[in-house]
Design a protein around this motif. Structure first.
Motif, PDB file in Angstrom:
ATOM      1  N   VAL A 155       7.427  -1.627   5.850  1.00  0.00           N
ATOM      2  CA  VAL A 155       6.569  -2.889   5.493  1.00  0.00           C
ATOM      3  C   VAL A 155       5.815  -2.793   4.273  1.00  0.00           C
ATOM      4  O   VAL A 155       5.654  -3.731   3.190  1.00  0.00           O
ATOM      5  CB  VAL A 155       6.086  -3.646   6.588  1.00  0.00           C
ATOM      6  CG1 VAL A 155       4.709  -2.933   7.145  1.00  0.00           C
ATOM      7  CG2 VAL A 155       5.632  -5.017   6.238  1.00  0.00           C
ATOM      8  N   ASP A 156       5.104  -1.698   4.196  1.00  0.00           N
ATOM      9  CA  ASP A 156       3.901  -1.482   3.171  1.00  0.00           C
ATOM     10  C   ASP A 156       4.466  -0.629   1.940  1.00  0.00           C
ATOM     11  O   ASP A 156       3.550   0.142   1.264  1.00  0.00           O
ATOM     12  CB  ASP A 156       2.812  -0.838   3.912  1.00  0.00           C
ATOM     13  CG  ASP A 156       3.049   0.483   4.521  1.00  0.00           C
ATOM     14  OD1 ASP A 156       4.163   0.958   4.863  1.00  0.00           O
ATOM     15  OD2 ASP A 156       2.026   1.210   4.856  1.00  0.00           O
ATOM     16  N   TRP A 157       5.696  -0.672   1.571  1.00  0.00           N
ATOM     17  CA  TRP A 157       6.280   0.170   0.447  1.00  0.00           C
ATOM     18  C   TRP A 157       5.588  -0.298  -0.552  1.00  0.00           C
ATOM     19  O   TRP A 157       5.225   0.666  -1.519  1.00  0.00           O
ATOM     20  CB  TRP A 157       7.660  -0.005   0.399  1.00  0.00           C
ATOM     21  CG  TRP A 157       8.010  -1.369   0.064  1.00  0.00           C
ATOM     22  CD1 TRP A 157       8.317  -2.512   1.004  1.00  0.00           C
ATOM     23  CD2 TRP A 157       8.359  -1.638  -1.166  1.00  0.00           C
ATOM     24  NE1 TRP A 157       8.800  -3.532   0.375  1.00  0.00           N
ATOM     25  CE2 TRP A 157       8.801  -3.085  -1.167  1.00  0.00           C
ATOM     26  CE3 TRP A 157       8.504  -0.806  -2.489  1.00  0.00           C
ATOM     27  CZ2 TRP A 157       9.198  -4.088  -2.366  1.00  0.00           C
ATOM     28  CZ3 TRP A 157       8.854  -1.892  -3.664  1.00  0.00           C
ATOM     29  CH2 TRP A 157       9.320  -3.133  -3.561  1.00  0.00           C
ATOM     30  N   LYS A 158       5.301  -1.222  -1.059  1.00  0.00           N
ATOM     31  CA  LYS A 158       4.647  -1.771  -2.309  1.00  0.00           C
ATOM     32  C   LYS A 158       3.282  -1.241  -2.378  1.00  0.00           C
ATOM     33  O   LYS A 158       2.819  -0.656  -3.361  1.00  0.00           O
ATOM     34  CB  LYS A 158       4.511  -3.278  -2.621  1.00  0.00           C
ATOM     35  CG  LYS A 158       5.973  -4.005  -2.686  1.00  0.00           C
ATOM     36  CD  LYS A 158       5.947  -5.552  -2.962  1.00  0.00           C
ATOM     37  CE  LYS A 158       5.187  -6.170  -1.873  1.00  0.00           C
ATOM     38  NZ  LYS A 158       6.196  -6.826  -1.028  1.00  0.00           N
ATOM     39  N   GLN A 159       2.588  -1.159  -1.230  1.00  0.00           N
ATOM     40  CA  GLN A 159       1.129  -0.748  -1.483  1.00  0.00           C
ATOM     41  C   GLN A 159       1.164   0.666  -1.454  1.00  0.00           C
ATOM     42  O   GLN A 159       0.451   1.286  -2.386  1.00  0.00           O
ATOM     43  CB  GLN A 159       0.349  -1.137  -0.203  1.00  0.00           C
ATOM     44  CG  GLN A 159       0.066  -2.381   0.101  1.00  0.00           C
ATOM     45  CD  GLN A 159       1.261  -3.302   0.514  1.00  0.00           C
ATOM     46  OE1 GLN A 159       2.563  -2.747   0.813  1.00  0.00           O
ATOM     47  NE2 GLN A 159       1.036  -4.669   0.606  1.00  0.00           N
ATOM     48  N   LYS A 160       2.037   1.480  -0.800  1.00  0.00           N
ATOM     49  CA  LYS A 160       2.160   3.133  -0.684  1.00  0.00           C
ATOM     50  C   LYS A 160       2.437   3.446  -2.109  1.00  0.00           C
ATOM     51  O   LYS A 160       2.164   4.529  -2.824  1.00  0.00           O
ATOM     52  CB  LYS A 160       3.287   3.513   0.134  1.00  0.00           C
ATOM     53  CG  LYS A 160       2.765   3.393   1.531  1.00  0.00           C
ATOM     54  CD  LYS A 160       3.816   4.122   2.447  1.00  0.00           C
ATOM     55  CE  LYS A 160       3.381   3.899   3.971  1.00  0.00           C
ATOM     56  NZ  LYS A 160       4.351   4.537   4.943  1.00  0.00           N
ATOM     57  N   LEU A 161       3.232   2.607  -2.864  1.00  0.00           N
ATOM     58  CA  LEU A 161       3.769   3.092  -4.448  1.00  0.00           C
ATOM     59  C   LEU A 161       2.763   2.312  -5.397  1.00  0.00           C
ATOM     60  O   LEU A 161       3.033   2.514  -6.504  1.00  0.00           O
ATOM     61  CB  LEU A 161       5.293   2.486  -4.620  1.00  0.00           C
ATOM     62  CG  LEU A 161       6.232   3.360  -3.741  1.00  0.00           C
ATOM     63  CD1 LEU A 161       7.518   2.458  -3.772  1.00  0.00           C
ATOM     64  CD2 LEU A 161       6.266   4.667  -4.040  1.00  0.00           C
ATOM     65  N   GLY A 162       1.915   1.834  -4.868  1.00  0.00           N
ATOM     66  CA  GLY A 162       0.916   1.040  -6.059  1.00  0.00           C
ATOM     67  C   GLY A 162       1.524   0.136  -6.877  1.00  0.00           C
ATOM     68  O   GLY A 162       1.091  -0.396  -7.887  1.00  0.00           O
ATOM     69  N   ILE A 163       2.530  -0.730  -6.251  1.00  0.00           N
ATOM     70  CA  ILE A 163       3.357  -1.685  -7.168  1.00  0.00           C
ATOM     71  C   ILE A 163       2.596  -2.861  -6.926  1.00  0.00           C
ATOM     72  O   ILE A 163       2.260  -3.450  -5.675  1.00  0.00           O
ATOM     73  CB  ILE A 163       4.703  -1.778  -6.660  1.00  0.00           C
ATOM     74  CG1 ILE A 163       5.688  -0.553  -7.021  1.00  0.00           C
ATOM     75  CG2 ILE A 163       5.442  -3.218  -7.227  1.00  0.00           C
ATOM     76  CD1 ILE A 163       6.957  -0.287  -6.419  1.00  0.00           C
TER      77      ILE A 163
END
Length: 128
Positions: free
Chosen positions: A109-117
């Motif tokens: 779910v938190d892929w954007k946050q982990k990648l800084g997107i």
């Protein structure tokens, strides 16, 4: 204890009706505010090709129209009712020649946050 969350397609259907050729609109209904593990929503596309580096596992269900995924030079043509699984780590293109609607589910779910997107084409800033 968490409870179910209902999302109404009718709340965003006007965005599909208004979508111009070359446009995309993504509504991420399930996100970090709703789930601790997975994300999902709908994507409206209209005569477009969107290159993307797939950083998550993703499942797509074609609700309406025809959707095409290009991965490693191979086209995966999907029609209404088809389901497509895509493993993370691929460079892809999401395409359609006319209007189409897809539902997507991704993990984590938190892929954007982990990648800084902080921006994704087609997602309203308040949904990031």
């Amino acid at each position: 204890m968490p409870t179910p969350t209902l999302f109404k397609f009718s709340d965003i259907e006007h965005r599909y009706q208004e979508l111009q050729p070359g446009g995309t609109f993504i509504k991420p209904w399930v996100n970090v505010k709703v789930s601790e593990s997975m994300a999902g929503g709908v994507n409206f596309l209209n005569n477009i090709s969107v290159p993307w580096n797939l950083e998550v596992d993703e499942i797509v269900f074609v609700k309406e129209g025809n959707f095409r995924l290009i991965a490693d030079g191979v086209a995966y043509q999907c029609s209404e009712g088809d389901v497509l699984y895509m493993p993370k780590g691929m460079d892809v293109k999401y395409e359609c020649d006319e209007k189409c609607i897809i539902f997507y589910a991704v993990y984590p779910v938190d892929w954007k946050q982990k990648l800084g997107i902080t921006e994704v084409p087609g997602i309203d800033p308040e949904d990031m």
